[in-house]
Design a protein around this motif. Structure first.
Motif, PDB file in Angstrom:
ATOM      1  N   GLN A   1      49.692  18.463  73.783  1.00  0.00           N
ATOM      2  CA  GLN A   1      49.260  17.403  72.869  1.00  0.00           C
ATOM      3  C   GLN A   1      50.191  16.190  72.835  1.00  0.00           C
ATOM      4  O   GLN A   1      49.799  15.134  72.364  1.00  0.00           O
ATOM      5  CB  GLN A   1      49.101  17.970  71.459  1.00  0.00           C
ATOM      6  CG  GLN A   1      47.975  18.977  71.366  1.00  0.00           C
ATOM      7  CD  GLN A   1      47.838  19.595  69.987  1.00  0.00           C
ATOM      8  OE1 GLN A   1      48.678  19.409  69.116  1.00  0.00           O
ATOM      9  NE2 GLN A   1      46.765  20.342  69.798  1.00  0.00           N
ATOM     10  N   ALA A   2      51.393  16.330  73.350  1.00  0.00           N
ATOM     11  CA  ALA A   2      52.361  15.224  73.311  1.00  0.00           C
ATOM     12  C   ALA A   2      51.862  14.060  74.158  1.00  0.00           C
ATOM     13  O   ALA A   2      51.301  14.264  75.242  1.00  0.00           O
ATOM     14  CB  ALA A   2      53.721  15.683  73.826  1.00  0.00           C
ATOM     15  N   PRO A   3      52.080  12.831  73.687  1.00  0.00           N
ATOM     16  CA  PRO A   3      51.727  11.682  74.526  1.00  0.00           C
ATOM     17  C   PRO A   3      52.562  11.700  75.814  1.00  0.00           C
ATOM     18  O   PRO A   3      53.727  12.113  75.788  1.00  0.00           O
ATOM     19  CB  PRO A   3      52.090  10.471  73.674  1.00  0.00           C
ATOM     20  CG  PRO A   3      52.535  10.968  72.359  1.00  0.00           C
ATOM     21  CD  PRO A   3      52.674  12.445  72.423  1.00  0.00           C
ATOM     22  N   THR A   4      51.971  11.261  76.888  1.00  0.00           N
ATOM     23  CA  THR A   4      52.676  11.234  78.164  1.00  0.00           C
ATOM     24  C   THR A   4      53.989  10.473  78.050  1.00  0.00           C
ATOM     25  O   THR A   4      54.988  10.852  78.656  1.00  0.00           O
ATOM     26  CB  THR A   4      51.782  10.621  79.255  1.00  0.00           C
ATOM     27  OG1 THR A   4      50.576  11.397  79.332  1.00  0.00           O
ATOM     28  CG2 THR A   4      52.460  10.625  80.608  1.00  0.00           C
ATOM     29  N   SER A   5      53.997   9.425  77.233  1.00  0.00           N
ATOM     30  CA  SER A   5      55.214   8.622  77.067  1.00  0.00           C
ATOM     31  C   SER A   5      56.349   9.397  76.399  1.00  0.00           C
ATOM     32  O   SER A   5      57.504   8.997  76.498  1.00  0.00           O
ATOM     33  CB  SER A   5      54.902   7.367  76.252  1.00  0.00           C
ATOM     34  OG  SER A   5      54.456   7.733  74.948  1.00  0.00           O
ATOM     35  N   ALA A   6      56.042  10.523  75.736  1.00  0.00           N
ATOM     36  CA  ALA A   6      57.067  11.331  75.066  1.00  0.00           C
ATOM     37  C   ALA A   6      57.609  12.436  75.975  1.00  0.00           C
ATOM     38  O   ALA A   6      58.480  13.207  75.570  1.00  0.00           O
ATOM     39  CB  ALA A   6      56.499  11.952  73.796  1.00  0.00           C
ATOM     40  N   LEU A   7      57.094  12.515  77.189  1.00  0.00           N
ATOM     41  CA  LEU A   7      57.487  13.586  78.107  1.00  0.00           C
ATOM     42  C   LEU A   7      58.288  13.026  79.270  1.00  0.00           C
ATOM     43  O   LEU A   7      58.042  11.895  79.690  1.00  0.00           O
ATOM     44  CB  LEU A   7      56.236  14.296  78.624  1.00  0.00           C
ATOM     45  CG  LEU A   7      55.422  15.003  77.550  1.00  0.00           C
ATOM     46  CD1 LEU A   7      54.097  15.466  78.110  1.00  0.00           C
ATOM     47  CD2 LEU A   7      56.193  16.171  76.952  1.00  0.00           C
ATOM     48  N   PRO A   8      59.201  13.789  79.815  1.00  0.00           N
ATOM     49  CA  PRO A   8      59.581  15.114  79.354  1.00  0.00           C
ATOM     50  C   PRO A   8      60.395  15.057  78.057  1.00  0.00           C
ATOM     51  O   PRO A   8      61.000  14.050  77.737  1.00  0.00           O
ATOM     52  CB  PRO A   8      60.419  15.674  80.500  1.00  0.00           C
ATOM     53  CG  PRO A   8      60.970  14.476  81.195  1.00  0.00           C
ATOM     54  CD  PRO A   8      59.959  13.375  81.005  1.00  0.00           C
ATOM     55  N   MET A   9      60.370  16.164  77.326  1.00  0.00           N
ATOM     56  CA  MET A   9      61.161  16.332  76.109  1.00  0.00           C
ATOM     57  C   MET A   9      62.383  17.169  76.459  1.00  0.00           C
ATOM     58  O   MET A   9      62.339  17.937  77.417  1.00  0.00           O
ATOM     59  CB  MET A   9      60.362  17.084  75.041  1.00  0.00           C
ATOM     60  CG  MET A   9      59.090  16.427  74.613  1.00  0.00           C
ATOM     61  SD  MET A   9      58.199  17.494  73.454  1.00  0.00           S
ATOM     62  CE  MET A   9      58.409  16.540  71.991  1.00  0.00           C
ATOM     63  N   ASN A  10      63.441  17.046  75.667  1.00  0.00           N
ATOM     64  CA  ASN A  10      64.566  17.953  75.885  1.00  0.00           C
ATOM     65  C   ASN A  10      64.428  19.162  74.958  1.00  0.00           C
ATOM     66  O   ASN A  10      63.588  19.172  74.042  1.00  0.00           O
ATOM     67  CB  ASN A  10      65.923  17.240  75.778  1.00  0.00           C
ATOM     68  CG  ASN A  10      66.260  16.758  74.392  1.00  0.00           C
ATOM     69  OD1 ASN A  10      66.081  17.463  73.397  1.00  0.00           O
ATOM     70  ND2 ASN A  10      66.774  15.538  74.301  1.00  0.00           N
ATOM     71  N   TYR A  11      65.239  20.169  75.199  1.00  0.00           N
ATOM     72  CA  TYR A  11      65.140  21.424  74.451  1.00  0.00           C
ATOM     73  C   TYR A  11      65.283  21.192  72.949  1.00  0.00           C
ATOM     74  O   TYR A  11      64.548  21.769  72.148  1.00  0.00           O
ATOM     75  CB  TYR A  11      66.202  22.425  74.930  1.00  0.00           C
ATOM     76  CG  TYR A  11      66.070  22.790  76.387  1.00  0.00           C
ATOM     77  CD1 TYR A  11      65.166  23.748  76.812  1.00  0.00           C
ATOM     78  CD2 TYR A  11      66.849  22.163  77.352  1.00  0.00           C
ATOM     79  CE1 TYR A  11      65.035  24.076  78.155  1.00  0.00           C
ATOM     80  CE2 TYR A  11      66.735  22.471  78.695  1.00  0.00           C
ATOM     81  CZ  TYR A  11      65.825  23.431  79.093  1.00  0.00           C
ATOM     82  OH  TYR A  11      65.699  23.740  80.424  1.00  0.00           O
ATOM     83  N   GLN A  12      66.215  20.329  72.563  1.00  0.00           N
ATOM     84  CA  GLN A  12      66.433  20.052  71.138  1.00  0.00           C
ATOM     85  C   GLN A  12      65.232  19.349  70.526  1.00  0.00           C
ATOM     86  O   GLN A  12      64.849  19.638  69.397  1.00  0.00           O
ATOM     87  CB  GLN A  12      67.703  19.218  70.942  1.00  0.00           C
ATOM     88  CG  GLN A  12      68.111  19.079  69.475  1.00  0.00           C
ATOM     89  CD  GLN A  12      68.494  20.419  68.864  1.00  0.00           C
ATOM     90  OE1 GLN A  12      69.368  21.109  69.372  1.00  0.00           O
ATOM     91  NE2 GLN A  12      67.832  20.802  67.786  1.00  0.00           N
ATOM     92  N   GLN A  13      64.609  18.442  71.250  1.00  0.00           N
ATOM     93  CA  GLN A  13      63.413  17.760  70.746  1.00  0.00           C
ATOM     94  C   GLN A  13      62.281  18.755  70.515  1.00  0.00           C
ATOM     95  O   GLN A  13      61.548  18.651  69.531  1.00  0.00           O
ATOM     96  CB  GLN A  13      62.961  16.672  71.724  1.00  0.00           C
ATOM     97  CG  GLN A  13      63.874  15.472  71.756  1.00  0.00           C
ATOM     98  CD  GLN A  13      63.523  14.511  72.886  1.00  0.00           C
ATOM     99  OE1 GLN A  13      63.208  14.932  74.000  1.00  0.00           O
ATOM    100  NE2 GLN A  13      63.592  13.220  72.588  1.00  0.00           N
ATOM    101  N   VAL A  14      62.138  19.720  71.401  1.00  0.00           N
ATOM    102  CA  VAL A  14      61.117  20.757  71.230  1.00  0.00           C
ATOM    103  C   VAL A  14      61.425  21.569  69.970  1.00  0.00           C
ATOM    104  O   VAL A  14      60.544  21.794  69.132  1.00  0.00           O
ATOM    105  CB  VAL A  14      61.016  21.669  72.473  1.00  0.00           C
ATOM    106  CG1 VAL A  14      60.126  22.877  72.205  1.00  0.00           C
ATOM    107  CG2 VAL A  14      60.500  20.876  73.673  1.00  0.00           C
ATOM    108  N   ALA A  15      62.672  21.994  69.839  1.00  0.00           N
ATOM    109  CA  ALA A  15      63.072  22.778  68.661  1.00  0.00           C
ATOM    110  C   ALA A  15      62.812  21.992  67.381  1.00  0.00           C
ATOM    111  O   ALA A  15      62.261  22.538  66.407  1.00  0.00           O
ATOM    112  CB  ALA A  15      64.539  23.176  68.769  1.00  0.00           C
TER     113      ALA A  15
END
Length: 116
Positions: A20-34
């Protein structure tokens, strides 16, 4: 709740977040996911990592690109942590030769972006 059930539930939440994340927000880092999932210590990054490894297993078994490739380390290399590459090799998705990992990772990430 058993630990394996908790990881399975978290893996589902991580997959949903990455889809569901916008393409512009990817990739995410591990902390952002948490943070996005509202995880609190202890072991937040370890739990994210366990969930990502479960997603890798599911995706390889289903013949899909690994959605876990959309999560990177915040070390500044724009690639996941070493555990991602070790798991990808163990699953037969990446070659044993570490010199090929970055190129193969970029391919996997692009496939995962298109497939979500």
């Amino acid at each position: 709740m058993r630990s394996s059930d908790a990881i399975a539930m978290l893996a589902h939440q991580v997959r949903t977040l990455l889809i569901q994340a916008p393409t512009s927000a990817l990739p995410m880092n591990y902390q952002q996911v948490a943070n996005a999932l509202g995880l609190t210590p202890p072991r937040t990054i370890a739990r994210v990592t366990q969930a990502l490894e479960q997603l890798m297993e599911q995706d390889v078994a289903a013949g899909r690109p690994m959605i876990a490739a959309l999560v990177i380390s915040r070390r500044g290399d724009d690639i996941p942590a070493n555990g991602f590459f070790q798991k990808a090799v163990a699953l037969g998705r990446f070659p044993n030769d570490p010199a090929q990992h970055r190129r193969r990772y970029v391919e996997e990430r692009e496939q995962a972006l298109r497939a979500r």
